[in-house]
Write an enzyme that holds these catalytic residues in place. Structure first.
Site, PDB file in Angstrom:
ATOM      1  N   TYR A  47      15.774  15.755  50.793  1.00  0.00           N
ATOM      2  CA  TYR A  47      16.939  16.501  50.315  1.00  0.00           C
ATOM      3  C   TYR A  47      16.624  17.502  49.210  1.00  0.00           C
ATOM      4  CZ  TYR A  47      19.158  12.636  52.799  1.00  0.00           C
ATOM      5  OH  TYR A  47      19.520  11.713  53.754  1.00  0.00           O
ATOM      6  N   SER A 118      19.621   5.907  49.941  1.00  0.00           N
ATOM      7  CA  SER A 118      19.853   6.380  51.303  1.00  0.00           C
ATOM      8  C   SER A 118      18.501   6.586  52.006  1.00  0.00           C
ATOM      9  CB  SER A 118      20.714   7.646  51.279  1.00  0.00           C
ATOM     10  OG  SER A 118      21.270   7.901  52.554  1.00  0.00           O
ATOM     11  N   TYR A 119      18.274   7.749  52.594  1.00  0.00           N
ATOM     12  CA  TYR A 119      16.984   7.976  53.258  1.00  0.00           C
ATOM     13  C   TYR A 119      15.827   7.671  52.304  1.00  0.00           C
ATOM     14  CZ  TYR A 119      13.667  10.302  56.456  1.00  0.00           C
ATOM     15  OH  TYR A 119      12.634  10.581  57.323  1.00  0.00           O
ATOM     16  N   TRP A 166      25.541  14.107  58.683  1.00  0.00           N
ATOM     17  CA  TRP A 166      24.169  14.068  58.202  1.00  0.00           C
ATOM     18  C   TRP A 166      23.263  14.995  59.005  1.00  0.00           C
ATOM     19  CZ3 TRP A 166      19.311  12.637  60.052  1.00  0.00           C
ATOM     20  CH2 TRP A 166      18.306  12.500  59.070  1.00  0.00           C
ATOM     21  N   ASP A 254      30.102   1.335  50.499  1.00  0.00           N
ATOM     22  CA  ASP A 254      28.999   2.046  51.140  1.00  0.00           C
ATOM     23  C   ASP A 254      28.850   1.580  52.578  1.00  0.00           C
ATOM     24  OD1 ASP A 254      26.657   3.711  51.284  1.00  0.00           O
ATOM     25  OD2 ASP A 254      25.481   1.868  51.216  1.00  0.00           O
ATOM     26  N   HIS A 289      29.036   5.848  48.973  1.00  0.00           N
ATOM     27  CA  HIS A 289      27.650   6.299  49.095  1.00  0.00           C
ATOM     28  C   HIS A 289      27.256   7.247  47.962  1.00  0.00           C
ATOM     29  CE1 HIS A 289      24.066   6.159  51.526  1.00  0.00           C
ATOM     30  NE2 HIS A 289      23.967   7.477  51.550  1.00  0.00           N
TER      31      HIS A 289
END
Length: 579
Positions: A47, A118-119, A166, A254, A289
């Site tokens: 990101y 997250s990722y 996403w 989340d 999130h």
């Protein structure tokens, strides 16, 4: 060595990091100007390394001033880094190569910790599963355990809003890398109008930029069953390889909360060594999130819910990277109890007092004539039903019930997230509403909520949705947890079996884990319906591939919900105290 808040920080940008296959991934390095060597904090992100997930975390310079070499790297095929982006596929090997490179820097100690959510949480797990010797600990935030269940699909329902938003965001960087500014502009326009885009069918025919730049999206749609493809991409298959302590950070709203909890319990039970099994810690806030704040959806959870993750992580990394042990051993689990808005501690999840069978309380669906909408007479009662007529409603995918708040992700103005007043959907006749009497004392729950439903449908396939709601004395009704099951998956996620028309079938599915107190004077409510759009795709009421469905496939389903002595539909609540 004590580090001053006014320590100067050296910043080196776009430092090349060679991978084993010759691809170079680029990183920004932040480090104290003097002294050392210092342990390493590594954040690997798709990101943009310049952003460094600062929506939720302190800037890397803050960590550097506390005596760390902070490395923020663009993952393969993202932003400044070379290579092609294929989600998760090379993150394990790339993580190992980056950890070894970082530990060998002249100003770095040979101890590396990783953070990110997250990722960026997934890449920590994938690297840790390769057991690099220099990796000392991780702090994964808000990441699931399975590539299929609870992420791309839930009980067969495709996670439409989370996946489309996403993919559309991720593909914009890929377009710019390929010199296709026109594609990036087109994607941005769709992203800005994504609430209209969610309705576009078929799902497997997205705009050309998505199709060309994110082929993994249509691949996910082609695989609606949990098969070897999904298993090979799932963290839960690799707990036996994890050798490091982990601080698991989750949020009650989340979309990955169930996976976060499973990762915690999974490594505790199956980790590769005693250190890993004994040093897993779970920390759960009431957040969605992102962003992380005391203000979630329409509710303020108070000052105790403020974002203090950086202080928590600093103590964590000081422990495992600098050998500064905490004065008191931390609890294995710290979780926020919504409603009372206080912190609780436990040795396990679920807490021991909520895991005993006798503490699971059944709340039965009841109605005298019809439970349709808040204008009906649906009741949620601790008293089992006797002879009662079932409730009936009609579901058609062209007028799906919208999701208001909930557990989607990742941006609240694009996807349904957080606690929100459910009255706008509870006025619909295709939503059954079952409400308890006002509580005479607080009822607190901590653990997994499960729903046992006896239902029949006229369709060969359909969805059933249940939502647990906290009803305030003034009538406002805020969602606590939610669950869905696609009827054709009732025998497992690896196969689909049509539903015999009119046959009464028992369904059992989870509404997820939560810790919440229903306060005195409030009421407990359960909403039952057949869609939660766009959190999940619309079931056409046919057994069909979700990517291939068009409006021409839509069929009407008449749903009959039974609640009598022989077919006691009920929600099971993990009561901690109260009745």
């Amino acid at each position: 060595m004590a580090i001053s808040a006014f320590v100067d920080v050296i910043v080196e940008r776009d430092v090349p990091v060679p991978m084993r296959d010759g691809v170079r991934l680029y990183a920004d390095v932040y480090r104290p100007a003097e002294g050392g060597p210092y342990p390493v904090l590594l954040l690997r992100t798709p990101y943009n390394k310049a952003d460094a997930q600062t929506m939720n975390y302190a800037h890397p310079q803050w960590y550097a001033r506390h005596g760390y070499v902070v490395i923020v790297q663009d993952t393969r095929g993202r932003w400044s880094s070379e290579g092609e982006f294929s989600p998760y596929q090379r993150e394990g090997a790339d993580g190992v190569d980056t950890i070894a490179w970082a530990a060998d820097l002249p100003y770095a100690a040979e101890k590396v910790g990783m953070y990110g959510f997250s990722y960026c949480g997934a890449v920590q797990w994938l690297a840790a599963a390769e057991a690099p010797r220099q990796l000392a600990c991780i702090a994964p935030g808000m990441i699931g355990s399975d590539a299929y269940q609870g992420k791309t699909y839930t009980n067969g329902a495709f996670a439409l809003a989370a996946m489309q938003s996403w993919v559309m965001f991720a593909a914009q960087d890929t377009a710019l890398r390929k010199g296709r500014g026109d594609w990036a502009s087109e994607l941005n326009a769709h992203y800005a109008g994504i609430h209209h885009f969610y309705k576009k069918l078929p799902l497997n025919d997205p705009p050309e930029p998505m199709k060309e730049l994110a082929p993994y999206y249509t691949e996910w749609l082609r695989r609606p069953l949990r098969d070897d493809y999904w298993a090979s991409r799932s963290l839960r298959e690799r707990y036996e390889s994890i050798r490091v302590p982990a601080l698991h950070i989750g949020g009650w709203y989340d979309l990955f909360i169930e996976g976060t909890i499973e990762n915690f319990n999974g490594v505790r039970g199956r980790g590769a060594n005693a250190q890993a099994r004994e040093h897993q810690y779970l920390f759960i806030e009431p957040w969605f999130h992102m962003p992380w704040s005391r203000y979630v959806g329409e509710l303020d959870f108070g000052p105790e819910a403020a974002n203090r993750i950086d202080i928590l992580q600093l103590a964590w990394f000081d422990w495992w990277l600098k050998d500064i042990r905490p004065d008191e051993p931390p609890p294995k689990v710290r979780y926020f109890e919504m409603g009372r808005n206080v912190w609780r501690e436990a040795d396990s999840w679920p807490p021991a007092q909520a895991s005993q069978g006798e503490r699971r309380a059944a709340y039965y669906l009841r109605s005298a004539s019809r439970a349709n909408s808040i204008n009906g007479d649906g009741e949620l009662s601790t008293e089992p039903a006797g002879d009662e007529y079932p409730d009936v409603y009609v579901y058609h995918p062209s007028i799906a019930v919208p999701a208001i708040g909930g557990r989607s992700g990742a941006v609240p103005d694009l996807t349904p997230m957080g606690p929100k007043n459910q009255l706008p959907v509870e006025i619909r006749n295709d939503v059954l509403v079952y409400t308890s009497a006002p509580l005479v004392e607080d009822v607190a729950i901590a653990g997994e909520i499960t729903f046992e439903l006896y239902a029949a449908t006229t369709a060969e396939d359909t969805d059933f949705v249940a939502k647990l709601v906290d009803v305030h004395p003034d009538g406002r009704a805020y969602n606590i947890a939610e669950g869905i099951i696609r009827a054709s998956y009732r025998h497992g996620l690896d196969k689909r079996v049509p539903v015999p028309s009119g046959e009464i079938i028992r369904y059992a599915f989870s509404l997820g884990s939560v810790a919440a107190a229903f306060l005195k004077g409030h009421a407990i409510r359960l909403d039952v319906t057949s869609s939660l759009f766009p959190t999940f795709d619309r079931n056409p009421n046919r057994v069909a591939n979700p990517g291939e469905i068009t409006e021409a496939d839509f069929a009407t389903a008449t749903q009959t919900i039974y609640h009598d002595a022989q077919r006691p539909s009920r929600v099971w609540l993990p009561v901690v105290y109260g009745t």
